[in-house]
Design an enzyme around this catalytic site. Structure first.
Site, mmCIF file in Angstrom:
data_model
loop_
_atom_site.group_PDB
_atom_site.id
_atom_site.type_symbol
_atom_site.label_atom_id
_atom_site.label_comp_id
_atom_site.label_asym_id
_atom_site.label_seq_id
_atom_site.Cartn_x
_atom_site.Cartn_y
_atom_site.Cartn_z
ATOM 1 N N ARG A 91 0.836 -1.224 0.000
ATOM 2 C CA ARG A 91 0.000 0.000 0.000
ATOM 3 C C ARG A 91 0.857 1.255 0.000
ATOM 4 N NH1 ARG A 91 -5.284 -1.269 1.983
ATOM 5 N NH2 ARG A 91 -5.607 0.946 2.238
ATOM 6 N N ASP A 142 -13.995 4.779 0.932
ATOM 7 C CA ASP A 142 -14.578 4.137 2.113
ATOM 8 C C ASP A 142 -15.547 5.043 2.864
ATOM 9 O OD1 ASP A 142 -13.166 1.866 1.569
ATOM 10 O OD2 ASP A 142 -12.055 1.812 3.472
ATOM 11 N N TYR A 161 -0.241 -12.916 -1.382
ATOM 12 C CA TYR A 161 0.261 -12.554 -2.715
ATOM 13 C C TYR A 161 1.536 -11.730 -2.553
ATOM 14 C CZ TYR A 161 -2.665 -8.449 -1.536
ATOM 15 O OH TYR A 161 -3.257 -7.384 -0.901
HETATM 16 C C1 LIG Z 1 -7.551 -6.155 5.250
HETATM 17 C C2 LIG Z 1 -7.961 -5.332 4.093
HETATM 18 C C3 LIG Z 1 -7.568 -5.697 2.825
HETATM 19 C C4 LIG Z 1 -7.953 -4.936 1.722
HETATM 20 N N1 LIG Z 1 -7.568 -5.332 0.489
HETATM 21 C C5 LIG Z 1 -7.948 -4.608 -0.596
HETATM 22 C C6 LIG Z 1 -7.545 -5.003 -1.906
HETATM 23 O O1 LIG Z 1 -6.825 -5.976 -2.077
HETATM 24 N N2 LIG Z 1 -7.984 -4.249 -2.970
HETATM 25 C C7 LIG Z 1 -8.770 -3.144 -2.798
HETATM 26 O O2 LIG Z 1 -9.125 -2.502 -3.798
HETATM 27 N N3 LIG Z 1 -9.157 -2.748 -1.552
HETATM 28 C C8 LIG Z 1 -8.769 -3.441 -0.461
HETATM 29 N N4 LIG Z 1 -9.145 -3.036 0.794
HETATM 30 C C9 LIG Z 1 -9.959 -1.829 0.933
HETATM 31 C C10 LIG Z 1 -9.100 -0.569 0.863
HETATM 32 O O3 LIG Z 1 -8.050 -0.656 1.781
HETATM 33 C C11 LIG Z 1 -9.922 0.666 1.151
HETATM 34 O O4 LIG Z 1 -11.111 0.603 0.416
HETATM 35 C C12 LIG Z 1 -9.160 1.935 0.788
HETATM 36 O O5 LIG Z 1 -8.016 2.059 1.586
HETATM 37 C C13 LIG Z 1 -10.062 3.151 0.967
HETATM 38 O O6 LIG Z 1 -9.325 4.304 0.673
HETATM 39 P P1 LIG Z 1 -9.846 5.720 1.159
HETATM 40 O O7 LIG Z 1 -8.875 6.712 0.611
HETATM 41 O O8 LIG Z 1 -11.280 5.866 0.839
HETATM 42 O O9 LIG Z 1 -9.758 5.673 2.758
HETATM 43 P P2 LIG Z 1 -8.477 5.570 3.695
HETATM 44 O O10 LIG Z 1 -7.415 4.766 3.065
HETATM 45 O O11 LIG Z 1 -8.982 5.154 5.035
HETATM 46 O O12 LIG Z 1 -7.942 7.070 3.778
HETATM 47 C C14 LIG Z 1 -8.622 8.067 4.520
HETATM 48 C C15 LIG Z 1 -7.643 9.201 4.799
HETATM 49 O O13 LIG Z 1 -8.354 10.280 5.406
HETATM 50 C C16 LIG Z 1 -7.641 10.750 6.529
HETATM 51 N N5 LIG Z 1 -8.643 11.341 7.439
HETATM 52 C C17 LIG Z 1 -9.582 10.677 8.160
HETATM 53 N N6 LIG Z 1 -10.342 11.552 8.847
HETATM 54 C C18 LIG Z 1 -9.881 12.792 8.533
HETATM 55 C C19 LIG Z 1 -10.276 14.112 8.933
HETATM 56 N N7 LIG Z 1 -11.303 14.308 9.778
HETATM 57 N N8 LIG Z 1 -9.590 15.178 8.440
HETATM 58 C C20 LIG Z 1 -8.537 14.976 7.568
HETATM 59 N N9 LIG Z 1 -8.114 13.742 7.177
HETATM 60 C C21 LIG Z 1 -8.793 12.679 7.649
HETATM 61 C C22 LIG Z 1 -6.947 9.516 7.072
HETATM 62 O O14 LIG Z 1 -5.829 9.859 7.887
HETATM 63 C C23 LIG Z 1 -6.540 8.819 5.780
HETATM 64 O O15 LIG Z 1 -5.304 9.288 5.294
HETATM 65 C C24 LIG Z 1 -8.767 -3.786 1.915
HETATM 66 C C25 LIG Z 1 -9.163 -3.416 3.191
HETATM 67 C C26 LIG Z 1 -8.771 -4.171 4.293
HETATM 68 C C27 LIG Z 1 -9.205 -3.758 5.658
#
Ligand SMILES: Cc1cc2nc3c(=O)[nH]c(=O)nc-3n(C[C@H](O)[C@H](O)[C@H](O)COP(=O)(O)OP(=O)(O)OC[C@H]3O[C@@H](n4cnc5c(N)ncnc54)[C@H](O)[C@@H]3O)c2cc1C
Length: 406
Positions: A116, A303, A225
């Site tokens: 990641r 997410d 993997y």
């Molecule tokens: C075990 C596991 C395995 C996974 N494997 C896969 C995979 O193989 N393939 C795949 O596509 N997906 C996978 N996922 C899902 C994937 O990890 C998430 O869907 C993805 O990380 C979501 O990205 P995001 O940017 O929406 O959220 P996040 O990665 O959670 O990023 C959110 C960001 O917002 C910041 N933030 C939060 N609140 C605030 C605030 N109030 N003010 C300012 N900043 C803030 C956080 O610090 C963070 O940097 C997996 C998930 C898990 C748990």
């Protein structure tokens, strides 16, 4: 008066993104490449992703190539030959599907495995090359207010900021989602997810490094993997248990606890668990699909609006698709609520289908029929028939976020 103050601060030409994870950064880069000014506000004091893997299928790598990241991801990603299913007890192996050249032939883009941190760094470098000052750290957004002209963000520390459009990419515990739609009620799934990395030199001899493997068993499954150009193996172990409920990227457990969760499983699993550097654990929670993502000048992505169980490996991929479609909608319809509504209309049904598909896979991977080898053979052959696998994955892998009608 407050409205007037906000109007003074609103940058009419600017989109603000709250959250600098994979979703937020991908959206930022997509907007920059559409010629739109963007500011990212991230709560962390430094930008990094914690050690674990992420699989990005062709519908996601298509986005990464379109963002100009081809050379960067080819250096660190791994293109595996295919995926295999293995049985928890005997280690019996079935081919699931070919990837490698087949993915490129069929879908135009490779299926790639990443650390990641490597994927996150590639996105970050892409942004910094084009807009070195776009990212603001130590900026935890605690509230938003909006009027007809713009949105003001309040932070835990520092001055408020305002923008014409705000995107909540702040992850599974999204503050912006709560501000728009109220507190959610996540339901613990009864599944604990272990995550960890194994240096290549410590990977047990029976474990293949050129495929993605999914061990299935009653009440649990294990996925592994290669990542970081094959230097590391990513190991994810999911087990049904009821005594741990913390949803966190940073909570750690012990190797003994991890081994205990998988007692009775194949010796290769135990050998891999023993070789894990740091075992992280995460209690998987489910959130029902959301009926709306947008209010006025604020919308959500990744997410924040469609967190899903990891059983389809599509959470991050969906976030990549969201960012691309959102940037295209803003380019086409302007920095206006209409653009956000279009984005939501194009994206919500698909993302929600992935949320349900992931939940269905949880039941499939942990089925009680897998308990005994004789029953397992029939179960695996039935559930992973070619046409069934196609129905589960083809609609995901063929999607083109860069060209879907908006
Ligand atoms: C075990 C596991 C395995 C996974 N494997 C896969 C995979 O193989 N393939 C795949 O596509 N997906 C996978 N996922 C899902 C994937 O990890 C998430 O869907 C993805 O990380 C979501 O990205 P995001 O940017 O929406 O959220 P996040 O990665 O959670 O990023 C959110 C960001 O917002 C910041 N933030 C939060 N609140 C605030 C605030 N109030 N003010 C300012 N900043 C803030 C956080 O610090 C963070 O940097 C997996 C998930 C898990 C748990």
């Amino acid at each position: 008066m407050a409205d007037k103050r906000m109007a003074n601060r609103v940058r009419q030409d600017r989109v603000a993104i709250v959250g600098g994870g994979i979703g937020g950064l991908a959206a930022a880069l997509a907007l920059i490449r559409q010629g739109i000014d963007v500011a990212v506000y991230e709560q962390a004091p430094e930008l990094k992703e914690l050690g674990a893997g992420v699989q990005i299928s062709s519908n996601g790598t298509r986005v990464l190539y379109a963002l100009g990241l081809g050379p960067a991801i080819e250096k660190v990603g791994v293109i595996v030959a295919g995926k295999e299913i293995r049985l928890w007890s005997t280690g019996q192996t079935w081919k699931l599907f070919d990837l490698g050249a087949v993915s490129v032939e069929r879908y135009g883009f490779p299926y790639m495995m990443f650390h990641r941190g490597d994927l996150h760094a590639a996105l970050l470098d892409g942004i910094r090359r084009e807009r070195p000052d776009a990212i603001h750290l130590n900026r935890k957004c605690v509230d938003i207010t909006q009027n007809a002209d713009g949105v003001e963000m309040t932070f835990e520390r520092g001055e408020p900021a305002a923008a014409s459009i705000v995107i909540g990419a702040d992850g599974v515990q999204s503050r912006l989602r709560a501000a728009l739609f109220g507190a959610d009620r996540p339901e613990f799934t009864g599944i604990v997810c272990w995550r960890g990395l194994i240096p290549r030199a410590k990977v047990p001899p029976g474990v293949k490094m050129d495929v993605g493997t999914n061990w299935v068993g009653p009440g649990g499954h294990v996925v592994h993997y290669p990542v970081r150009a094959g230097q590391l193996l990513n190991l994810v172990g999911l087990m049904e248990r009821d005594d741990w409920r913390v949803e966190s990227w940073t909570a750690q457990g012990t190797i003994d606890e991890y081994l205990n969760d998988f007692r009775g499983w194949h010796p290769d699993i135990h050998a891999m668990i023993r070789a894990v550097e740091v075992p992280f654990k995460w209690a998987l929670h489910a959130r029902p699909p959301m009926p709306a993502w947008t209010r006025g000048r604020v919308t959500l992505l990744g997410d924040a609006c469609h967190s899903m169980l990891p059983m389809l490996a599509q959470g991050a991929v969906m976030a990549l698709e969201d960012g691309t479609v959102l940037a295209r909608c803003i380019k086409k319809y302007g920095l206006a609520p209409e653009a956000l509504q279009r984005y939501e209309t194009v994206r919500r049904e698909r993302a929600n289908r992935a949320v349900s598909g992931s939940a269905d896979n949880a039941k499939r991977f942990h089925n009680p029929d897998l308990a005994h080898a004789a029953g397992a053979e029939a179960y695996v052959t039935r559930e992973w028939q070619e046409d069934k696998v196609k129905a589960r994955y083809e609609w995901l892998f063929t999607y083109d976020a860069t060209g879907v009608p908006i």
